[in-house]
Design a protein around this motif. Structure first.
Motif, mmCIF file in Angstrom:
data_model
loop_
_atom_site.group_PDB
_atom_site.id
_atom_site.type_symbol
_atom_site.label_atom_id
_atom_site.label_comp_id
_atom_site.label_asym_id
_atom_site.label_seq_id
_atom_site.Cartn_x
_atom_site.Cartn_y
_atom_site.Cartn_z
ATOM 1 N N ALA A 19 -15.341 4.336 -19.883
ATOM 2 C CA ALA A 19 -16.575 4.087 -19.132
ATOM 3 C C ALA A 19 -17.592 3.421 -20.055
ATOM 4 C CB ALA A 19 -17.128 5.385 -18.572
ATOM 5 N N LEU A 20 -18.490 2.648 -19.455
ATOM 6 C CA LEU A 20 -19.519 1.947 -20.226
ATOM 7 C C LEU A 20 -20.816 1.995 -19.431
ATOM 8 C CD1 LEU A 20 -19.968 0.160 -22.792
ATOM 9 C CD2 LEU A 20 -19.572 -1.807 -21.316
ATOM 10 N N LEU B 226 -5.353 0.462 -24.975
ATOM 11 C CA LEU B 226 -6.396 -0.076 -24.107
ATOM 12 C C LEU B 226 -7.682 -0.441 -24.857
ATOM 13 C CD1 LEU B 226 -5.964 2.494 -21.187
ATOM 14 C CD2 LEU B 226 -4.981 0.202 -21.358
ATOM 15 N N LEU B 227 -7.820 0.051 -26.074
ATOM 16 C CA LEU B 227 -9.057 -0.167 -26.842
ATOM 17 C C LEU B 227 -9.456 -1.631 -27.021
ATOM 18 C CD1 LEU B 227 -9.075 2.476 -29.728
ATOM 19 C CD2 LEU B 227 -10.757 2.212 -27.905
ATOM 20 N N PRO B 228 -8.563 -2.529 -27.410
ATOM 21 C CA PRO B 228 -9.012 -3.902 -27.677
ATOM 22 C C PRO B 228 -9.748 -4.554 -26.496
ATOM 23 C CG PRO B 228 -6.816 -3.588 -28.563
ATOM 24 C CD PRO B 228 -7.142 -2.353 -27.754
ATOM 25 N N GLU B 229 -9.214 -4.401 -25.295
ATOM 26 C CA GLU B 229 -9.852 -5.009 -24.113
ATOM 27 C C GLU B 229 -11.220 -4.375 -23.850
ATOM 28 O OE1 GLU B 229 -8.928 -5.756 -19.368
ATOM 29 O OE2 GLU B 229 -7.441 -4.720 -20.594
ATOM 30 N N TRP B 230 -11.297 -3.073 -23.949
ATOM 31 C CA TRP B 230 -12.539 -2.353 -23.699
ATOM 32 C C TRP B 230 -13.594 -2.691 -24.757
ATOM 33 C CZ3 TRP B 230 -13.614 3.276 -25.276
ATOM 34 C CH2 TRP B 230 -14.813 3.716 -24.731
ATOM 35 N N ILE B 231 -13.196 -2.719 -26.017
ATOM 36 C CA ILE B 231 -14.125 -3.036 -27.108
ATOM 37 C C ILE B 231 -14.666 -4.452 -26.947
ATOM 38 C CG2 ILE B 231 -14.198 -3.527 -29.600
ATOM 39 C CD1 ILE B 231 -12.439 -0.993 -29.950
ATOM 40 N N GLU B 232 -13.798 -5.399 -26.614
ATOM 41 C CA GLU B 232 -14.256 -6.783 -26.422
ATOM 42 C C GLU B 232 -15.270 -6.860 -25.273
ATOM 43 O OE1 GLU B 232 -12.561 -11.227 -25.327
ATOM 44 O OE2 GLU B 232 -11.138 -9.660 -25.876
ATOM 45 N N PRO C 183 -12.883 3.554 -15.441
ATOM 46 C CA PRO C 183 -12.194 2.604 -16.328
ATOM 47 C C PRO C 183 -11.055 1.854 -15.651
ATOM 48 C CG PRO C 183 -12.590 4.675 -17.427
ATOM 49 C CD PRO C 183 -12.951 4.887 -15.988
ATOM 50 N N VAL C 184 -10.991 0.569 -15.951
ATOM 51 C CA VAL C 184 -9.978 -0.314 -15.346
ATOM 52 C C VAL C 184 -9.129 -1.013 -16.405
ATOM 53 C CG1 VAL C 184 -11.322 -0.728 -13.270
ATOM 54 C CG2 VAL C 184 -11.646 -2.222 -15.250
ATOM 55 N N TRP C 185 -9.270 -0.605 -17.654
ATOM 56 C CA TRP C 185 -8.576 -1.310 -18.748
ATOM 57 C C TRP C 185 -7.084 -1.198 -18.564
ATOM 58 C CZ3 TRP C 185 -12.616 -3.648 -19.547
ATOM 59 C CH2 TRP C 185 -13.833 -3.001 -19.610
#
Length: 189
Positions: free
Chosen positions: A95-96, A152-158, A184-186
């Motif tokens: 989530a963001l 999933l981290l790379p997509e979310w972090i970007e 979350p949809v990553w």
């Protein structure tokens, strides 16, 4: 002048922990912006690109305010031009959300910043989920992400890094309405 701060703990043993999502996102921001190393003083690593400063405090989480205050005073940055990227236990993984001002939610890094510079800065809240029992919080935030979360981290972090840059270009309400992620949809095609 804008200051973007990523919260985390220095040292290899903390590098991939949930508490270091702010550091991970700041590294992405530095890379995508082409910022260069500006200083290793200010109790942290400071990077610069034109009117943007990127800071990774090296004071450990509970003393992050020392680093933020040092940069703020030296560069005469207004509190509302400070963006802090941090982990948030109250949001599910991925989530963001965005917020300006308010309480620390028990986050020691935010408590430290609040005490040193006030609480009027902008927050980029990155959900890391929470353990079943409150007594497990310290171990949980200092644990590594699960293998599935790491995938999933790379997509979310970007995504979080790009949204953080938008806070410099647009009001927080605009960014919140366009970049908030509640569910979350990553990794979903």
């Amino acid at each position: 002048m804008w200051l973007v701060v990523g919260l985390g703990n220095p040292g290899a043993e903390y590098e991939k922990t949930r508490h270091n999502i702010g550091f991970m996102t700041l590294d992405s921001l530095v890379g995508m912006s082409g910022a260069h190393s500006a200083s290793s003083s200010f109790h942290g690593e400071l990077f610069k690109k034109s009117n943007l400063l990127f800071l990774k405090p090296t004071t450990y989480m509970n003393r992050s305010g020392l680093s933020v205050q040092a940069v703020k005073q030296f560069y005469k940055i207004e509190t509302d031009h400070i963006i802090v990227i941090h982990d948030d236990l109250d949001l599910p993984f991925g989530a963001l959300r965005f917020k300006q001002g308010g309480g620390s939610g028990g986050h020691n890094g935010l408590k430290s910043i609040d005490a040193m510079v006030g609480n009027g800065y902008i927050r980029v809240r990155m959900g890391i989920g929470k353990p079943v029992y409150k007594s497990q919080v310290a171990d949980y935030v200092l644990s590594d992400f699960s293998p599935e979360e790491q995938r999933l981290l790379p997509e979310w972090i970007e995504y979080a890094a790009k949204a953080s840059l938008e806070l410099i270009r647009h009001p927080i309400d605009y960014v919140a309405s366009h970049y908030t992620v509640k569910k979350p949809v990553w990794g979903v095609s």
